[in-house]
Design a protein around this motif. Sequence first.
Motif: not given
Length: 302
Positions: A27, A30-31, A100, A102-103, A106, A110
């Motif tokens: 968390d 993320l992003g 990276s 990611h959830t 999500d 994508r």
Amino acid sequence: MVIGTSPSAPGPLDAAVHARALRERPDAHLGAPAVLVAPCPPGAGRAARREALRPVYAALVAELGEPTLYGGSAAGPSVRWHTGTHVVLLAGGPRGATLSVHTASDLHGREYAVVESGSAGRRPEEPHGFDALPYLWLLHRGPERDWPAFRWDGHHTAASWEHLESSLGLLLDSWMEQLPVQIPGDWASFVVGCARDWPRRLLVGYSQDRGELSLMVDHRTTPEEPGVEEAMRERGWQVRERGWWRAVFAEEDPAAAGSAARLLVADVRGRGSVCPDELVAWELTVNDRGRLWLPGIGMPVN
């Protein structure tokens, strides 16, 4: 951000430390932008990209264990470690491989939007789009009950023979770049048939041990008519052995994947096929172990 520029710590170890942070504190990351862990200069060839990735990948596996899903895209690896609700992703990019997190829902959403958008193989007058897919192949080696909820195979057929050559070339190139790193020693193959010459089988395979791509087509029931041998050699077949025509393309040849794809297309067209929709691929496998998906194959899959 680039990992591996510190003179006091090897790049692969830095990548492993970052992977641990992504797994243990997803968390918090993320992003965040993907981190470059295996940089490559622009225009680097298949062999250079493969060798740049190899030590980094080994360090990641030592830290995270074997991935949940092996795979590759036209830009490099597409490898996933699922950790509950999150996915640590090793992905290829224009500057090299990145890490990276990611959830999972999500990321899958994508990717589903990309592969179901119709952008791959849509119209012959447009770019083929297979190079933009998030993965050309995926391999799962766990039990069937653990297959990923989201998986996508050859639903988008190439819109033209030129597009099929491109998609096959990308797929075979990815195998030669990624399989020796992710699954050393294992071979990969599939079978292609065409409706207008059923049930003749055309076998496509990549052998790491031999360092080659090979194509074989069954001609054991073909009558010995004048001109058959000349026609086969004109398509690109090299030798006939026990009724099978065979062609081999050495891994060190940068054009190997394109040459193999060109031969396959020339052969099925020579048998009367008028479009890639008339083809079908089956027996997709890597060493007869696990489940292999080939969304980048550019033809229907059984």
